[in-house]
Design a protein around this motif. Structure first.
Motif, PDB file in Angstrom:
ATOM      1  N   ASP A 106      17.312  26.704 -10.193  1.00  0.00           N
ATOM      2  CA  ASP A 106      17.972  27.272 -11.472  1.00  0.00           C
ATOM      3  C   ASP A 106      18.795  26.406 -12.266  1.00  0.00           C
ATOM      4  N   GLY A 107      18.798  25.189 -12.049  1.00  0.00           N
ATOM      5  CA  GLY A 107      19.537  24.083 -12.809  1.00  0.00           C
ATOM      6  C   GLY A 107      20.872  23.657 -12.293  1.00  0.00           C
ATOM      7  N   ARG A 108      21.288  24.227 -11.338  1.00  0.00           N
ATOM      8  CA  ARG A 108      22.645  23.853 -10.789  1.00  0.00           C
ATOM      9  C   ARG A 108      22.375  22.455 -10.043  1.00  0.00           C
ATOM     10  N   ARG A 109      23.421  21.609 -10.409  1.00  0.00           N
ATOM     11  CA  ARG A 109      23.280  20.329  -9.729  1.00  0.00           C
ATOM     12  C   ARG A 109      24.550  19.557  -9.595  1.00  0.00           C
ATOM     13  N   GLY A 110      24.860  18.939  -8.550  1.00  0.00           N
ATOM     14  CA  GLY A 110      25.894  18.326  -8.284  1.00  0.00           C
ATOM     15  C   GLY A 110      25.610  16.652  -7.842  1.00  0.00           C
ATOM     16  N   LEU A 111      26.625  15.565  -8.482  1.00  0.00           N
ATOM     17  CA  LEU A 111      26.225  14.390  -8.202  1.00  0.00           C
ATOM     18  C   LEU A 111      27.450  13.677  -7.746  1.00  0.00           C
ATOM     19  N   LEU A 112      27.044  12.759  -6.942  1.00  0.00           N
ATOM     20  CA  LEU A 112      28.192  11.764  -6.239  1.00  0.00           C
ATOM     21  C   LEU A 112      27.719  10.164  -6.416  1.00  0.00           C
ATOM     22  N   LEU A 113      28.652   9.700  -6.839  1.00  0.00           N
ATOM     23  CA  LEU A 113      28.453   8.117  -6.936  1.00  0.00           C
ATOM     24  C   LEU A 113      28.366   7.483  -5.611  1.00  0.00           C
ATOM     25  N   PRO A 114      27.849   6.030  -5.606  1.00  0.00           N
ATOM     26  CA  PRO A 114      27.742   5.470  -4.409  1.00  0.00           C
ATOM     27  C   PRO A 114      29.156   4.752  -3.986  1.00  0.00           C
TER      28      PRO A 114
ATOM     29  N   LEU B 176      31.736   5.139  -2.272  1.00  0.00           N
ATOM     30  CA  LEU B 176      33.210   5.700  -2.401  1.00  0.00           C
ATOM     31  C   LEU B 176      33.757   5.939  -1.062  1.00  0.00           C
ATOM     32  N   ASP B 177      35.189   5.587  -1.341  1.00  0.00           N
ATOM     33  CA  ASP B 177      36.117   5.502  -0.073  1.00  0.00           C
ATOM     34  C   ASP B 177      36.112   6.713   0.786  1.00  0.00           C
ATOM     35  N   GLY B 178      35.975   6.836   1.946  1.00  0.00           N
ATOM     36  CA  GLY B 178      35.749   7.820   2.816  1.00  0.00           C
ATOM     37  C   GLY B 178      34.531   8.802   2.775  1.00  0.00           C
ATOM     38  N   VAL B 179      33.343   8.101   2.020  1.00  0.00           N
ATOM     39  CA  VAL B 179      32.351   8.847   2.345  1.00  0.00           C
ATOM     40  C   VAL B 179      31.296   7.620   3.085  1.00  0.00           C
ATOM     41  N   ASP B 180      30.750   7.805   4.391  1.00  0.00           N
ATOM     42  CA  ASP B 180      30.466   6.832   5.089  1.00  0.00           C
ATOM     43  C   ASP B 180      29.004   7.195   5.461  1.00  0.00           C
ATOM     44  N   THR B 181      28.614   8.484   5.428  1.00  0.00           N
ATOM     45  CA  THR B 181      27.388   8.865   5.994  1.00  0.00           C
ATOM     46  C   THR B 181      26.510   9.749   4.787  1.00  0.00           C
ATOM     47  N   VAL B 182      25.160   9.737   5.079  1.00  0.00           N
ATOM     48  CA  VAL B 182      24.411  10.388   4.143  1.00  0.00           C
ATOM     49  C   VAL B 182      24.641  11.972   4.192  1.00  0.00           C
ATOM     50  N   ASP B 183      24.652  12.182   5.080  1.00  0.00           N
ATOM     51  CA  ASP B 183      24.874  13.877   5.438  1.00  0.00           C
ATOM     52  C   ASP B 183      26.304  14.383   4.615  1.00  0.00           C
ATOM     53  N   GLU B 184      27.308  13.507   4.774  1.00  0.00           N
ATOM     54  CA  GLU B 184      28.741  13.762   4.168  1.00  0.00           C
ATOM     55  C   GLU B 184      28.273  13.667   2.618  1.00  0.00           C
ATOM     56  N   GLN B 185      27.614  12.615   2.018  1.00  0.00           N
ATOM     57  CA  GLN B 185      27.404  12.422   0.636  1.00  0.00           C
ATOM     58  C   GLN B 185      26.568  13.731   0.105  1.00  0.00           C
ATOM     59  N   LEU B 186      25.637  14.023   0.750  1.00  0.00           N
ATOM     60  CA  LEU B 186      24.797  15.030   0.274  1.00  0.00           C
ATOM     61  C   LEU B 186      25.551  16.255   0.403  1.00  0.00           C
ATOM     62  N   ARG B 187      26.321  16.611   1.343  1.00  0.00           N
ATOM     63  CA  ARG B 187      27.287  17.785   1.481  1.00  0.00           C
ATOM     64  C   ARG B 187      28.224  18.071   0.241  1.00  0.00           C
ATOM     65  N   ILE B 188      28.925  16.815   0.054  1.00  0.00           N
ATOM     66  CA  ILE B 188      29.716  16.808  -1.124  1.00  0.00           C
ATOM     67  C   ILE B 188      29.078  16.903  -2.645  1.00  0.00           C
TER      68      ILE B 188
ATOM     69  N   GLY C 221      28.055  20.943  -7.049  1.00  0.00           N
ATOM     70  CA  GLY C 221      27.085  21.603  -7.981  1.00  0.00           C
ATOM     71  C   GLY C 221      26.936  23.074  -7.798  1.00  0.00           C
ATOM     72  N   GLY C 222      27.602  23.780  -6.539  1.00  0.00           N
ATOM     73  CA  GLY C 222      27.586  24.920  -6.080  1.00  0.00           C
ATOM     74  C   GLY C 222      26.137  25.232  -5.582  1.00  0.00           C
ATOM     75  N   VAL C 223      25.450  24.164  -4.889  1.00  0.00           N
ATOM     76  CA  VAL C 223      24.295  24.262  -4.186  1.00  0.00           C
ATOM     77  C   VAL C 223      24.206  24.247  -2.660  1.00  0.00           C
ATOM     78  N   SER C 224      23.618  25.151  -2.074  1.00  0.00           N
ATOM     79  CA  SER C 224      23.491  24.924  -0.665  1.00  0.00           C
ATOM     80  C   SER C 224      22.099  24.080  -0.265  1.00  0.00           C
ATOM     81  N   LEU C 225      22.339  23.080   0.238  1.00  0.00           N
ATOM     82  CA  LEU C 225      21.155  22.404   1.033  1.00  0.00           C
ATOM     83  C   LEU C 225      20.187  23.038   1.731  1.00  0.00           C
ATOM     84  N   ALA C 226      20.522  24.372   2.266  1.00  0.00           N
ATOM     85  CA  ALA C 226      19.533  25.041   2.954  1.00  0.00           C
ATOM     86  C   ALA C 226      18.687  25.933   2.402  1.00  0.00           C
ATOM     87  N   GLU C 227      19.108  26.113   0.769  1.00  0.00           N
ATOM     88  CA  GLU C 227      18.342  27.303   0.031  1.00  0.00           C
ATOM     89  C   GLU C 227      17.036  26.472  -0.467  1.00  0.00           C
TER      90      GLU C 227
END
Length: 233
Positions: free
Chosen positions: A186-194, A196-208, A213-219
């Motif tokens: 529906d157009g909601r989206r969130g972005l995270l730059l590469p 970044l201090d404290g962001v060390d895993t793909v799962d953490e990056q995607l979750r943030i 963006g107010g998005v659930s990765l499970a939807e």
């Protein structure tokens, strides 16, 4: 303690400490032996302030054209309320290219504002950076607008984004190299730059990114894209 007793003569006494075989804390007493402010040899605040100003000056001295443009744009807006007239001597990479860009501001090592565009919205990268610098300083909803007194304290980063590419397999992601965009149908989206201090895993990056963006990765219908950046300091 050093701040509370700045420029004050003291007598120091170590009362107890933990041996090197364990974890503990030193306990000491600092007893003033004269009037506050009467010992210039213990005036730590001026020494710190001089060091701090030297560090900021060294940082400004190393800024490239991208960062100098971001700084000049925000300072012009805060001080005059006007938009900066772009300098005539900007490199062609800024004037002849279009790209998305993020401008990040830090003060005392902590984030003070960050706004950017995923794709170009203006005729040139220079105009993109100038506009996003003003937005980062004055329109980031997480922070109050930057004041004129804060301008000398700010440290700038400018990230120029590549075009986003779809991600078919999360194994191709690397939070140190790639930024991510998580989008809902529906157009909601969130972005995270590469990188970044404290962001060390793909799962953490995607979750943030998803949370931003107010998005659930499970939807259903969630789309993941990645991009690279060239970071200018």
């Amino acid at each position: 303690m050093a701040g509370a007793l700045d420029a004050t003569p003291v007598r120091a006494e170590l009362l107890s400490h933990e041996g090197p075989f364990g974890v503990g804390y030193g306990i000491a007493a600092f007893t003033p032996t004269g009037p506050a402010g009467s010992d210039p040899s213990r005036a730590f605040e001026p020494a710190y302030q001089a060091w701090h100003e030297e560090q900021l000056a060294a940082t400004r001295e190393k800024e490239d054209a991208f960062v100098r443009l971001a700084r000049a744009s925000l300072e012009a807006h805060v001080r005059t309320g006007e938009r900066l007239n772009l300098p005539d001597d900007l490199p062609r990479e800024l004037t002849a290219r279009r790209a998305g860009a993020f401008v990040s501001l830090k003060k005392d090592g902590r984030l003070r504002g960050c706004i950017g565009t995923i794709a170009p919205t203006r005729p040139s990268l220079a105009e993109e950076i100038a506009a996003n610098a003003v937005s980062a300083g004055c329109h980031d909803p997480r922070f109050p607008p930057v004041t004129a007194d804060e301008l000398p304290e700010l440290v700038y980063d400018v990230d120029v984004l590549s075009a986003p590419e779809p991600v078919a397999d999360r194994a191709q992601l690397d939070p140190a190299r790639y930024g991510v965009i998580v989008s809902a149908s529906d157009g909601r989206r969130g972005l995270l730059l590469p990188d970044l201090d404290g962001v060390d895993t793909v799962d953490e990056q995607l979750r943030i990114a998803a949370r931003k963006g107010g998005v659930s990765l499970a939807e259903p219908g969630v789309r993941i894209e990645c991009f690279e950046v060239v970071r200018h300091l």
